[in-house]
Design a protein around this motif. Structure first.
Motif, PDB file in Angstrom:
ATOM      1  N   SER A 215       0.851  -1.321  -0.068  1.00  0.00           N
ATOM      2  CA  SER A 215       0.095   0.003   0.106  1.00  0.00           C
ATOM      3  C   SER A 215       0.911   1.251   0.040  1.00  0.00           C
ATOM      4  CB  SER A 215      -0.907   0.061   1.101  1.00  0.00           C
ATOM      5  OG  SER A 215      -1.903  -1.159   1.384  1.00  0.00           O
ATOM      6  N   PHE A 216       0.488   2.027  -0.895  1.00  0.00           N
ATOM      7  CA  PHE A 216       1.593   3.385  -1.013  1.00  0.00           C
ATOM      8  C   PHE A 216       0.435   4.622  -0.927  1.00  0.00           C
ATOM      9  CE2 PHE A 216       2.987   0.397  -4.231  1.00  0.00           C
ATOM     10  CZ  PHE A 216       4.446   0.449  -4.019  1.00  0.00           C
ATOM     11  N   THR A 217       0.881   5.566   0.070  1.00  0.00           N
ATOM     12  CA  THR A 217       0.398   6.933   0.253  1.00  0.00           C
ATOM     13  C   THR A 217       1.307   7.812  -0.403  1.00  0.00           C
ATOM     14  OG1 THR A 217      -0.735   6.301   2.305  1.00  0.00           O
ATOM     15  CG2 THR A 217      -0.260   8.592   1.543  1.00  0.00           C
ATOM     16  N   ILE A 218       0.846   8.663  -1.415  1.00  0.00           N
ATOM     17  CA  ILE A 218       1.483   9.523  -2.299  1.00  0.00           C
ATOM     18  C   ILE A 218       1.656  10.861  -1.435  1.00  0.00           C
ATOM     19  CG2 ILE A 218       2.276  10.268  -4.581  1.00  0.00           C
ATOM     20  CD1 ILE A 218       2.106   7.401  -4.137  1.00  0.00           C
ATOM     21  N   GLY A 219       2.747  11.213  -1.086  1.00  0.00           N
ATOM     22  CA  GLY A 219       2.990  12.684  -0.453  1.00  0.00           C
ATOM     23  C   GLY A 219       3.190  13.684  -1.449  1.00  0.00           C
ATOM     24  N   ALA A 220       3.500  14.843  -0.939  1.00  0.00           N
ATOM     25  CA  ALA A 220       3.910  16.025  -1.833  1.00  0.00           C
ATOM     26  C   ALA A 220       5.137  15.816  -2.407  1.00  0.00           C
ATOM     27  CB  ALA A 220       4.037  17.320  -0.792  1.00  0.00           C
ATOM     28  N   ASN A 221       5.356  16.268  -3.643  1.00  0.00           N
ATOM     29  CA  ASN A 221       6.341  16.401  -4.680  1.00  0.00           C
ATOM     30  C   ASN A 221       6.974  14.921  -4.666  1.00  0.00           C
ATOM     31  OD1 ASN A 221       6.657  19.143  -4.700  1.00  0.00           O
ATOM     32  ND2 ASN A 221       7.653  19.015  -2.513  1.00  0.00           N
ATOM     33  N   GLU A 222       6.075  13.721  -4.869  1.00  0.00           N
ATOM     34  CA  GLU A 222       6.791  12.414  -4.829  1.00  0.00           C
ATOM     35  C   GLU A 222       5.500  11.775  -6.003  1.00  0.00           C
ATOM     36  OE1 GLU A 222       9.715  10.612  -1.761  1.00  0.00           O
ATOM     37  OE2 GLU A 222       7.622  10.887  -0.805  1.00  0.00           O
ATOM     38  N   ASN A 223       6.183  10.458  -6.575  1.00  0.00           N
ATOM     39  CA  ASN A 223       4.804   9.813  -7.344  1.00  0.00           C
ATOM     40  C   ASN A 223       5.042   8.386  -7.244  1.00  0.00           C
ATOM     41  OD1 ASN A 223       7.023   9.003  -9.180  1.00  0.00           O
ATOM     42  ND2 ASN A 223       7.084  11.191  -9.967  1.00  0.00           N
ATOM     43  N   ILE A 224       4.244   7.692  -7.702  1.00  0.00           N
ATOM     44  CA  ILE A 224       4.176   6.326  -7.625  1.00  0.00           C
ATOM     45  C   ILE A 224       5.633   5.877  -8.145  1.00  0.00           C
ATOM     46  CG2 ILE A 224       3.005   5.835  -9.713  1.00  0.00           C
ATOM     47  CD1 ILE A 224       3.035   3.822  -6.242  1.00  0.00           C
ATOM     48  N   ASP A 225       6.138   6.012  -9.145  1.00  0.00           N
ATOM     49  CA  ASP A 225       7.356   5.813  -9.654  1.00  0.00           C
ATOM     50  C   ASP A 225       8.439   5.837  -8.997  1.00  0.00           C
ATOM     51  OD1 ASP A 225       6.154   4.974 -12.114  1.00  0.00           O
ATOM     52  OD2 ASP A 225       6.721   7.137 -13.148  1.00  0.00           O
ATOM     53  N   MET A 226       8.639   6.747  -8.025  1.00  0.00           N
ATOM     54  CA  MET A 226       9.735   7.143  -7.047  1.00  0.00           C
ATOM     55  C   MET A 226       9.527   6.338  -5.969  1.00  0.00           C
ATOM     56  SD  MET A 226       9.409  11.390  -7.034  1.00  0.00           S
ATOM     57  CE  MET A 226      10.674  11.621  -5.878  1.00  0.00           C
ATOM     58  N   LEU A 227       8.160   5.687  -5.408  1.00  0.00           N
ATOM     59  CA  LEU A 227       8.113   4.566  -4.478  1.00  0.00           C
ATOM     60  C   LEU A 227       8.526   3.496  -4.737  1.00  0.00           C
ATOM     61  CD1 LEU A 227       6.931   7.468  -3.199  1.00  0.00           C
ATOM     62  CD2 LEU A 227       5.005   5.925  -2.253  1.00  0.00           C
ATOM     63  N   GLU A 228       8.070   3.148  -6.109  1.00  0.00           N
ATOM     64  CA  GLU A 228       8.135   1.760  -6.831  1.00  0.00           C
ATOM     65  C   GLU A 228       9.819   1.291  -6.906  1.00  0.00           C
ATOM     66  OE1 GLU A 228       6.415   1.328 -10.512  1.00  0.00           O
ATOM     67  OE2 GLU A 228       4.573   0.492  -9.566  1.00  0.00           O
ATOM     68  N   ALA A 229      10.604   2.492  -6.942  1.00  0.00           N
ATOM     69  CA  ALA A 229      12.124   2.666  -7.277  1.00  0.00           C
ATOM     70  C   ALA A 229      12.698   1.925  -5.964  1.00  0.00           C
ATOM     71  CB  ALA A 229      12.593   3.922  -7.749  1.00  0.00           C
ATOM     72  N   MET A 230      11.930   1.990  -4.948  1.00  0.00           N
ATOM     73  CA  MET A 230      12.748   1.465  -3.775  1.00  0.00           C
ATOM     74  C   MET A 230      12.629   0.011  -3.777  1.00  0.00           C
ATOM     75  SD  MET A 230      11.842   4.222  -0.710  1.00  0.00           S
ATOM     76  CE  MET A 230      10.338   4.898  -1.359  1.00  0.00           C
ATOM     77  N   PHE A 231      12.020  -0.933  -4.541  1.00  0.00           N
ATOM     78  CA  PHE A 231      11.691  -2.269  -4.685  1.00  0.00           C
ATOM     79  C   PHE A 231      12.566  -2.726  -5.842  1.00  0.00           C
ATOM     80  CE2 PHE A 231       7.796  -0.766  -2.433  1.00  0.00           C
ATOM     81  CZ  PHE A 231       7.380  -1.537  -1.971  1.00  0.00           C
ATOM     82  N   THR A 232      13.014  -3.844  -5.211  1.00  0.00           N
ATOM     83  CA  THR A 232      13.852  -4.565  -6.476  1.00  0.00           C
ATOM     84  C   THR A 232      13.306  -6.254  -6.227  1.00  0.00           C
ATOM     85  OG1 THR A 232      15.807  -4.869  -4.857  1.00  0.00           O
ATOM     86  CG2 THR A 232      15.757  -3.255  -6.738  1.00  0.00           C
ATOM     87  N   ALA A 233      13.405  -6.854  -7.301  1.00  0.00           N
ATOM     88  CA  ALA A 233      13.109  -8.300  -7.164  1.00  0.00           C
ATOM     89  C   ALA A 233      14.090  -9.003  -6.784  1.00  0.00           C
ATOM     90  CB  ALA A 233      12.592  -8.810  -8.443  1.00  0.00           C
ATOM     91  N   LEU A 234      14.125 -10.082  -6.048  1.00  0.00           N
ATOM     92  CA  LEU A 234      15.328 -11.129  -5.404  1.00  0.00           C
ATOM     93  C   LEU A 234      15.691 -11.863  -6.692  1.00  0.00           C
ATOM     94  CD1 LEU A 234      13.971 -12.143  -1.843  1.00  0.00           C
ATOM     95  CD2 LEU A 234      15.414 -10.047  -2.358  1.00  0.00           C
ATOM     96  N   LYS A 235      16.863 -12.130  -6.784  1.00  0.00           N
ATOM     97  CA  LYS A 235      17.276 -12.800  -7.889  1.00  0.00           C
ATOM     98  C   LYS A 235      17.097 -14.488  -7.507  1.00  0.00           C
ATOM     99  CE  LYS A 235      20.835  -9.552  -9.244  1.00  0.00           C
ATOM    100  NZ  LYS A 235      22.359  -9.226  -9.356  1.00  0.00           N
TER     101      LYS A 235
END
Length: 235
Positions: A215-235
């Motif tokens: 669950s993402f809450t999008i605050g000021a000056n940020e967007n979903i792409d920026m929050l998604e960028a903190m995720f990486t798939a495990l190899k």
């Protein structure tokens, strides 16, 4: 920041309550049951009760302790069930401790700590909060939680149907299928004017009988792409 997390937590808890009230003869529920049985997720054939029990502490600890709800090491949270990792920068974005998660969710700190350490299983609760990360300067937050349907009436609930329950409460909100970290997730977007003035995005996937809700809450000056960028798939 705390207000935004509380708004999102209220929505998640409400979704959990709605999800537990579905009717077996509902047309959408029947479709969900069919899809679940024909497209079982990886590992669903395993007995959840056989998961190993880990011991350890919470997000403030330096050493990683593996648990079914994920584990922390420094500025990284790893969730092997969902096959992903979340990395925060440690200054603007930080992980909540067990005490902070308990305060935000209205839970007992011991219950959160026991869940994170592996002393308690997510199969013992309808809803389990695995991780909260937040940015106090922008008000954005990310919550990873599990939803477990443990009754005969709704045990075949899919991630798609789970989100549909939430979507039905918002006019014009629809469940869509997206690609996220090389997997197919179901997703909804809840407009800012609907939930306390903050846009919310929720992704869901089902693994081993647990619906993983991001669950993402999008605050000021940020967007979903920026929050998604903190995720990486495990190899």
């Amino acid at each position: 920041m705390k207000k935004k997390v509380l708004v999102l937590m209220a929505g998640i808890m409400m979704l959990s309550a709605f999800g537990a009230c579905g009717k077996k003869n509902d047309k959408n529920d029947d479709q969900g049951t069919t899809r679940y049985t024909t497209e079982a997720t990886t590992g669903d054939t395993q007995n959840p009760g056989n998961d190993p029990i880990a011991t350890g502490s919470d997000a403030t600890a330096g050493d990683a302790v593996k648990s079914l709800v994920g584990y922390y090491k420094g500025n990284e949270y790893t969730n092997e069930l969902g096959n992903f990792k979340v990395k925060v920068n440690g200054y603007s974005w930080k992980f909540y401790s067990a005490a902070e998660v308990a305060s935000a969710a209205g839970l007992e700190e011991k219950d959160v700590a026991d869940l994170w350490s592996g002393e308690k299983s997510p199969y013992e609760n309808d809803m389990s909060i695995c991780m909260i990360a937040g940015n106090k300067s922008t008000g954005s937050s990310i919550i990873v939680s599990y939803y477990y349907v443990n009754n005969e009436l709704n045990k075949d609930t899919t991630a798609e149907y789970y989100l549909k329950v939430a979507a039905d409460q918002v006019e014009g909100c629809e469940v869509k299928e997206i690609n996220f970290m090389n997997k197919k997730y179901n997703a909804i977007v809840i407009p800012a004017e609907t939930e306390g003035g903050y846009e919310q995005v929720r992704y869901a996937i089902k693994e081993r009988g647990l619906i993983i809700l991001i669950s993402f809450t999008i605050g000021a000056n940020e967007n979903i792409d920026m929050l998604e960028a903190m995720f990486t798939a495990l190899k």
